[in-house]
Design an enzyme around this catalytic site. Sequence first.
Site, short mmCIF file in Angstrom:
data_model
loop_
_atom_site.label_atom_id
_atom_site.label_comp_id
_atom_site.label_asym_id
_atom_site.label_seq_id
_atom_site.Cartn_x
_atom_site.Cartn_y
_atom_site.Cartn_z
N HIS A 172 0.85 -1.19 0.00
CA HIS A 172 0.00 0.00 0.00
C HIS A 172 0.89 1.24 0.00
CE1 HIS A 172 -2.70 2.93 2.39
NE2 HIS A 172 -3.01 3.03 1.11
N HIS A 216 -1.80 1.29 8.09
CA HIS A 216 -3.21 1.42 7.70
C HIS A 216 -3.93 0.08 7.77
CE1 HIS A 216 -0.84 4.57 5.64
NE2 HIS A 216 -1.68 5.32 6.31
#
Lengths: 823, 161
Positions: B91, B110
Amino acid sequence: MAITLNDRLPIPHKDAEVKNITCEFCIVGCGYKAYKWPQGREGALKNNALGVDLGEQQPTYGEWCSERMYNTVTDRDGKKYNLMVIPDQDCVVNIGQNSVRGGMMGVSTFNATSATRDRLKEPMIYRGGMLMETSWEEAATLVAKVYKRVIDNDGADEISHKTFDHGGGGGGFENTWATGKLFHTAIGTNSASIHNRPAYNSEVHSSREMGIGELNSSYYDTSISDVMMVVGCNPYECQTNLFNIHMQPNLEGATIENKKKEYESGESAQKGKIIFVDPRRTASVVIAEKIAGKDNVLHLKLKPGTDITLMNALVTYIFEKGWEAKDFIKNHTENFAEMYKVNKISLKDAAKITDLKESDIVKAAEWIAKPKKSGHRPRNAIYYEKGIIWGIKNYECVASVVNLGMLTHSVGRVGTGICRAGGHQEGYTRPHYNGPSRQNLAVIDTDIIEGKYLVYSIWATNPFGQSIATERLRNAVTKRSQIVKDAINGYHGNDLDELAEIIYRATKIGGLFVVDADIYPNQATQRSHIVFPAATTMEMNLTSMSGERRLRLSEKVMDAPGSSKPDCLIAADIANALKAEYLKAGNKEMAKRFEGFEWKSEEDAFNDGFAGQGASMASQGGGTGKLANYSNLRKAGNNGVQLPIIKRDGDKLIGTRLHYSDGKFGTKSGRATFLPTPQPAMPAQVAKQQKRFKYWVNTGRINEVWQSNYHTGRLEFTAKRWPMAPLEIHPKDAKDIGVISGDIVQLSNDYGSTRAIAVVTDCVREGEVFGGFGFQNSIINDLCTDYVDPDTKIPFYKGTVADIVRVGRSEPLIKDMTFVERA
Amino acid sequence: MVEERQKNSRRGFLKLSALGIGAVAVAPSLMASGHGKSGSVFSEYPNTKIGSLSALKKSGELDFSYPSASSLCKAVFVDGEAKAFSTICTHKGCPTAYNKSAGVFECPCHFTKYDAKKDGQMIIGHATGGLPKVLLEIKGDDIYAVGMDGLIFGRINNNIG
């Protein structure tokens, strides 16, 4: 030959064309940059379009293009290009971060050797027992000839349509203006419905009638709120960068300095807390607990359908404690006493109805209304979405949340808001709809099942998976469409007037003429007689606004496949063909209705609509669109402007961060109006299913699946992750049914049946299951009843009941599917 | 990726050993030093010994770098198999932590999660794919990294950086 290398990419050349792209998917609308450069050219490690040394390992948060952010594309002149679509570090919405959806915009673009190869490319006509390619002229002319017969003989209302009204992929101010002008004004039909529901209505009628537009705050204000309250909404999965970029730092305490700057002097500023109202333990709940600790996260895991009671109990408790915003209520609201008389409920009764602990209701009330240490009122950012919009009774569900927000002055103040969280971006700009009041709207899809209308136009949506009682709808349209198909099959000539007459006559004996405009073939295409291929994001210039009303121009990067066109130009083709038919018939008066579609590009549609109409149009963007044009929006880049635009300073657009900071609301009196919101009884259709079947069925979106799964159901990564809809089942229920994770189950009730893959998890309550929404091969909406809120005609998609049995298991089907607990 | 049962079968063992020896024998001539100079169209990955299978079985995890020092990887032993992945979340490039009891790589930034038992499939999160896999070969008790399937975060080419 198709070579797929997944461990290296070409280096973007320093002369690559760079364009601004707004993510085409969720309402947050993250900014991306598209880099396009010819195949055969490559930049150098130290000299490239990204401006970083690609010979080095990039750091955490550095610029990077994943395999799925890249594609090769071919323009209409045959030239081939490399394309990278990567998150924009300069965009204030996402500061360089992507969701799983936006991060796959590159691989979602059309490539004739990839998973997107079956995009619709040419108009098609049903002839000889199948859909076959035809010219734009023939397709538009035949539609016009049939529509003219219907308008002249039966009235325009016999032309029913289901059309997107949103921003993002396929939507935008250009396309909603064009389709609205075509149907509302030119054709003049009131038999309308919106892409995700069976009537032409707002999802938030009550909020608007209370004087509060549903998008009244900004993500920045959320980041500096004391308390975030999230009702029927799962932002980690459905509004990803609202959660990651704006809610997460608040929970971490990273925004305290901003709070000190923005709050009143001496006002307490601490790290944020969050309250979730949801019958399911969502990923958002679990991740918020990881970020902020359990002490700062409150999950009210209530019984489905009882949100209204919870809101009423919070209002009651806060008022009894004297924590209500007295000055605000006195000076800027009305109807409090009438509301309170109806809504007042004891903690004890509310706890019983909602299945919550009294102490948890009290805790929520204290967080959102008890004065802070400094004596100041907490600042609440309240978000709600489909969990209550598609709830037991739409009008009261939404109003009950807005009541709570008004009581605590959570609107028009820095760090507050009472907003819908939103699904897709918005792009509503249309001439006024002349249909009846919300209580009297036609429920189009139910009408279709009952045999009404002669025409069903389906535009950029798939109602056969995403309306109410969808199995019944599919079966009805299959039968009615076949009547027209049979009539066409009996005609071997090629005179369009004869063909139109044959089609028209078939519609008069129960047939339905189905016209589809879309980007992929789907269940609507299968039932259609004419199909128009549309362009989407990156294939056209497109303006949309986000959940904080941020308007951006998402620029055209590549040509659309085949001869497909922006929807606005498809609408123009149909209008112009109708105009020609009326002129040929010597009917100048009718021909005049179809004027004003002489557009050559999507920019013409934008300039005619949002930028041309001012306050005379119905738009979510306000009446100051005249200040916007493609040129100043291009300059505004991925940060755009928050609507409504206040003024233009040179070519810079100045917008609106917060609505209602002047305390004037959108009612006649200018005061926000409290509404009585009594807890409704279970709708009769649903109550009947409760008596006959065992498991309550809730539904919703999952992170990796967007809308009807049109891209994500095709792309290898997401299609393998979710080969069918998952059905979350509580371990105790799974034991009763005799299923384990990965088994195929069938759900059935009086309305239909569908199948899904069992996922055993205690994130759902016992006796309640949760099915993934949007799958075309396992349609959870087949189980939805035909109930709609009589006051708004909005369905109760989140509430139905079914029996569940184990069908079997296919290891190859679930080979690439992980069953590790998601949250 | 080598299955335990395959390693235990004599035929499988011989086959793998042969591959391993062959790879070592040809490695010097094909080893890509950067790119473009080897005469290779598809610059090949290094063949690097990363540790011992018996130690991996015992500890359940083994850290190494591949194909170069700045690319952190981890071999794990799950469901009777040795598997290895780049541990950098695809990511935004945060280093993931391996939850051994669950067989899950977890990103602390995250909260993206990857399932080691399913070839690094993303369980939930914001990456656009699973964790890049390191292809392994086993020679006796030695584990070799011989290639990669998937692009490492922060690289335009796995062999550069």
